[in-house]
Design an enzyme around this catalytic site. Structure first.
Site, PDB file in Angstrom:
ATOM      1  N   ASP A   1     -29.355   3.665  17.425  1.00 30.23           N
ATOM      2  CA  ASP A   1     -29.721   3.471  16.019  1.00 30.23           C
ATOM      3  C   ASP A   1     -29.227   4.679  15.243  1.00 30.23           C
ATOM      4  O   ASP A   1     -28.897   5.725  15.829  1.00 30.23           O
ATOM      5  CB  ASP A   1     -31.249   3.344  15.896  1.00 30.23           C
ATOM      6  N   SER A   2     -29.229   4.555  13.924  1.00 31.93           N
ATOM      7  CA  SER A   2     -28.840   5.679  13.077  1.00 31.93           C
ATOM      8  C   SER A   2     -29.845   6.827  13.177  1.00 31.93           C
ATOM      9  O   SER A   2     -29.562   7.927  12.718  1.00 31.93           O
ATOM     10  CB  SER A   2     -28.738   5.204  11.631  1.00 31.93           C
TER      11      SER A   2
ATOM     12  N   TYR B   1     -27.602   5.731   7.624  1.00 32.07           N
ATOM     13  CA  TYR B   1     -26.323   5.039   7.520  1.00 32.07           C
ATOM     14  C   TYR B   1     -26.302   4.118   6.282  1.00 32.07           C
ATOM     15  O   TYR B   1     -25.233   3.751   5.807  1.00 32.07           O
ATOM     16  CB  TYR B   1     -26.101   4.128   8.741  1.00 32.07           C
ATOM     17  N   GLY B   2     -27.486   3.727   5.844  1.00 34.80           N
ATOM     18  CA  GLY B   2     -27.641   2.621   4.888  1.00 34.80           C
ATOM     19  C   GLY B   2     -26.930   2.749   3.553  1.00 34.80           C
ATOM     20  O   GLY B   2     -26.642   1.747   2.914  1.00 34.80           O
TER      21      GLY B   2
ATOM     22  N   CYS C   1     -29.850  -0.907  14.957  1.00 36.12           N
ATOM     23  CA  CYS C   1     -29.693  -0.581  13.538  1.00 36.12           C
ATOM     24  C   CYS C   1     -29.143  -1.788  12.771  1.00 36.12           C
ATOM     25  O   CYS C   1     -28.062  -2.298  13.092  1.00 36.12           O
ATOM     26  CB  CYS C   1     -28.727   0.597  13.419  1.00 36.12           C
ATOM     27  N   ASN C   2     -29.875  -2.234  11.762  1.00 34.07           N
ATOM     28  CA  ASN C   2     -29.422  -3.377  10.959  1.00 34.07           C
ATOM     29  C   ASN C   2     -28.136  -3.047  10.220  1.00 34.07           C
ATOM     30  O   ASN C   2     -27.263  -3.887  10.073  1.00 34.07           O
ATOM     31  CB  ASN C   2     -30.489  -3.752   9.926  1.00 34.07           C
ATOM     32  N   THR C   3     -28.033  -1.804   9.743  1.00 41.24           N
ATOM     33  CA  THR C   3     -26.853  -1.403   8.976  1.00 41.24           C
ATOM     34  C   THR C   3     -25.606  -1.470   9.860  1.00 41.24           C
ATOM     35  O   THR C   3     -24.592  -2.053   9.468  1.00 41.24           O
ATOM     36  CB  THR C   3     -27.067   0.018   8.412  1.00 41.24           C
TER      37      THR C   3
ATOM     38  N   GLU D   1     -40.247   7.476   6.744  1.00 42.82           N
ATOM     39  CA  GLU D   1     -39.986   8.709   7.507  1.00 42.82           C
ATOM     40  C   GLU D   1     -40.897   9.846   7.070  1.00 42.82           C
ATOM     41  O   GLU D   1     -41.209  10.737   7.849  1.00 42.82           O
ATOM     42  CB  GLU D   1     -38.506   9.090   7.392  1.00 42.82           C
TER      43      GLU D   1
ATOM     44  N   CYS E   1     -34.427  -4.226   8.403  1.00 39.86           N
ATOM     45  CA  CYS E   1     -34.217  -2.784   8.565  1.00 39.86           C
ATOM     46  C   CYS E   1     -35.232  -2.295   9.598  1.00 39.86           C
ATOM     47  O   CYS E   1     -36.388  -2.757   9.608  1.00 39.86           O
ATOM     48  CB  CYS E   1     -34.447  -2.079   7.228  1.00 39.86           C
ATOM     49  N   THR E   2     -34.781  -1.374  10.436  1.00 39.36           N
ATOM     50  CA  THR E   2     -35.642  -0.864  11.517  1.00 39.36           C
ATOM     51  C   THR E   2     -36.989  -0.326  11.038  1.00 39.36           C
ATOM     52  O   THR E   2     -37.978  -0.398  11.752  1.00 39.36           O
ATOM     53  CB  THR E   2     -34.919   0.298  12.229  1.00 39.36           C
ATOM     54  N   HIS E   3     -37.001   0.238   9.815  1.00 38.08           N
ATOM     55  CA  HIS E   3     -38.210   0.913   9.348  1.00 38.08           C
ATOM     56  C   HIS E   3     -39.257  -0.034   8.733  1.00 38.08           C
ATOM     57  O   HIS E   3     -40.420   0.327   8.618  1.00 38.08           O
ATOM     58  CB  HIS E   3     -37.857   1.949   8.288  1.00 38.08           C
TER      59      HIS E   3
HETATM   60  N1  DGL Z   1     -31.624   2.026  10.942  1.00 33.79           N
HETATM   61  C1  DGL Z   1     -31.224   1.630   9.608  1.00 33.79           C
HETATM   62  C2  DGL Z   1     -31.249   0.113   9.488  1.00 33.79           C
HETATM   63  O1  DGL Z   1     -31.901  -0.580  10.243  1.00 33.79           O
HETATM   64  C3  DGL Z   1     -32.125   2.251   8.551  1.00 33.79           C
HETATM   65  C4  DGL Z   1     -31.913   3.739   8.339  1.00 33.79           C
HETATM   66  C5  DGL Z   1     -30.518   4.077   7.851  1.00 33.79           C
HETATM   67  O2  DGL Z   1     -30.180   3.768   6.686  1.00 33.79           O
HETATM   68  O3  DGL Z   1     -29.770   4.609   8.633  1.00 33.79           O
HETATM   69  O4  DGL Z   1     -30.582  -0.417   8.642  1.00 33.79           O
END
Ligand code: DGL
Length: 279
Positions: free
Chosen positions: A16-17, A48-49, A79-81, A158, A190-192
Site C-alpha cells: 500500500d502507499s 499517492y492519491g 491501495c485503491n489509488t 491518519e 480508499c483504504t482509510h
Molecule cells: N492507500 C490510498 C488508497 O487506498 C490512500 C492514501 C493515499 O492517498 O496514498 O487510495
C-alpha cells in the site's frame, strides 16, 4: 501463471502507499492465519492519491519489485489509488498473480444495489481513473454510478480524527450530493475510509449499504488462494500453526508503528526499513 512450481510455503505480499493497506491485511489474516505475510507500506512517499498516473505507476512497479524480491507467491495491491490508476496497465507484465481492490469492490456493489444507484468515494486519482464505474458498467451498463473524491478523509484518519465534530462537518459536506441523488450503495474506495464507517453511516443513514473494497478483496484473495495450488500446507493441519508476519516501510519505522497499531488494533513491532528507490 505456473502454479505447479510455486513454493506454497512462500509468503503472500501486500502493499500500500502507507498504513492504509493494514485494513486489508487485518481482514485476510482472519481468513488465512496460517499463511506467512510480507507487508510493504510506502510511508516515505505517501500519499499517492493526489499524484499523477505516471508517478503512481512508477511507485507501484517499485513496490511490486520489492515484494518479488521477497519471493512472495501472490500479491495483493491494497491501495485503491495504485489498483485503479496503475495496475490495469502493468498487471500483464508479471508472472505472479496480483489482485487489486477495485474489481472485488465493484462486483460486490453491483450485487448489492436494489435501485441501480451506486456511489463511489476515493482519492482524487482513484476517482479520476473512473476504474470503479468502468467495472460496474461492464457488468451492467444501465447502472447509475456517482463518483466523488474525498481527499480530506485520509489526513483526518491518519491524525486520529475519527469521530470528531470536524470530521462530521467535512463528511456531511462531501456526502450531501450522494444523499441528494438517492444512492442505496456506497463503495468505500480508499483504504482509510473503513475507519470512518460509523461517521459515514450516521450521515447516509442505515438504508445505504457500505461496501468495503478491502474486505471484498480479502475475500476474493482467500477464494483465489484456497482454490489454487497456492495454499500453505499448514492450512490442512488442525489446529494450524500461525504464520509469520513481516512489515517493511520506506521511512523510519517509528512513524509507521503508532498509526499501524491503531489500524490493526494491536502493537506492531517487527518493522524494517527499505530503500525503495533501489527498485
Ligand atoms: N492507500 C490510498 C488508497 O487506498 C490512500 C492514501 C493515499 O492517498 O496514498 O487510495
Amino acid at each position: 501463471m505456473n502454479t505447479t512450481t510455486t513454493d506454497r510455503t512462500a509468503p503472500i505480499g501486500i502493499f500500500d502507499s502507507g498504513v492504509g493497506g493494514l485494513t486489508v491485511l487485518k481482514e485476510i489474516l482472519e481468513l488465512l492465519p496460517f499463511e506467512n505475510f510480507v507487508y510493504f507500506g510506502d510511508v516515505g512517499r505517501t500519499p499517492y492519491g493526489g499524484r499523477s498516473k505516471e508517478i503512481i505507476t512508477q511507485f507501484t512497479k517499485q513496490d511490486i519489485a520489492f515484494l518479488n524480491e521477497q519471493k512472495v507467491k501472490f500479491i495483493i495491491c491494497a491501495c485503491n489509488t495504485a489498483s485503479s490508476t496503475a495496475l490495469p496497465d502493468i498487471c500483464k507484465d508479471y508472472d505472479i498473480e496480483i489482485i487489486g481492490v477495485i474489481e472485488p469492490g465493484a462486483k460486490a456493489a453491483v450485487k448489492q444495489t436494489q435501485n441501480g444507484k451506486i456511489g463511489v468515494i476515493g482519492t482524487n486519482a482513484t476517482i479520476n481513473s473512473n476504474a470503479y464505474a468502468s467495472y460496474m458498467h461492464a457488468i451492467d451498463p444501465k447502472l447509475k454510478v456517482f463518483s466523488l473524491a474525498c481527499p480530506l478523509f485520509v489526513p483526518l484518519v491518519e491524525e486520529g480524527y475519527i469521530d470528531k465534530e470536524a470530521t462530521y462537518l467535512i463528511a456531511r459536506d462531501y456526502l450531501q450530493t450522494m444523499k441528494d441523488v438517492g444512492i442505496d450503495t456506497l463503495v468505500l474506495g480508499c483504504t482509510h475510509y473503513p475507519l470512518l464507517r460509523n461517521v459515514i453511516t450516521d450521515i447516509m443513514g442505515d438504508s445505504v449499504r457500505l461496501i468495503d473494497s478491502g474486505e471484498e478483496s480479502a475475500n476474493e484473495s482467500f477464494r483465489r488462494i484456497t482454490t489454487t495450488e497456492l495454499i500453505h500446507p499448514n492450512g490442512s493441519q488442525v489446529p494450524s500453526p500461525e504464520g509469520d508476519l513481516k512489515y517493511f516501510v520506506s521511512d523510519v519505522p517509528e512513524k509507521f508503528s503508532s498509526v499501524a497499531s491503531r489500524f490493526m488494533g494491536r502493537e506492531i513491532n517487527n518493522i524494517a526499513r527499505v530503500d525503495i528507490s533501489k527498485y
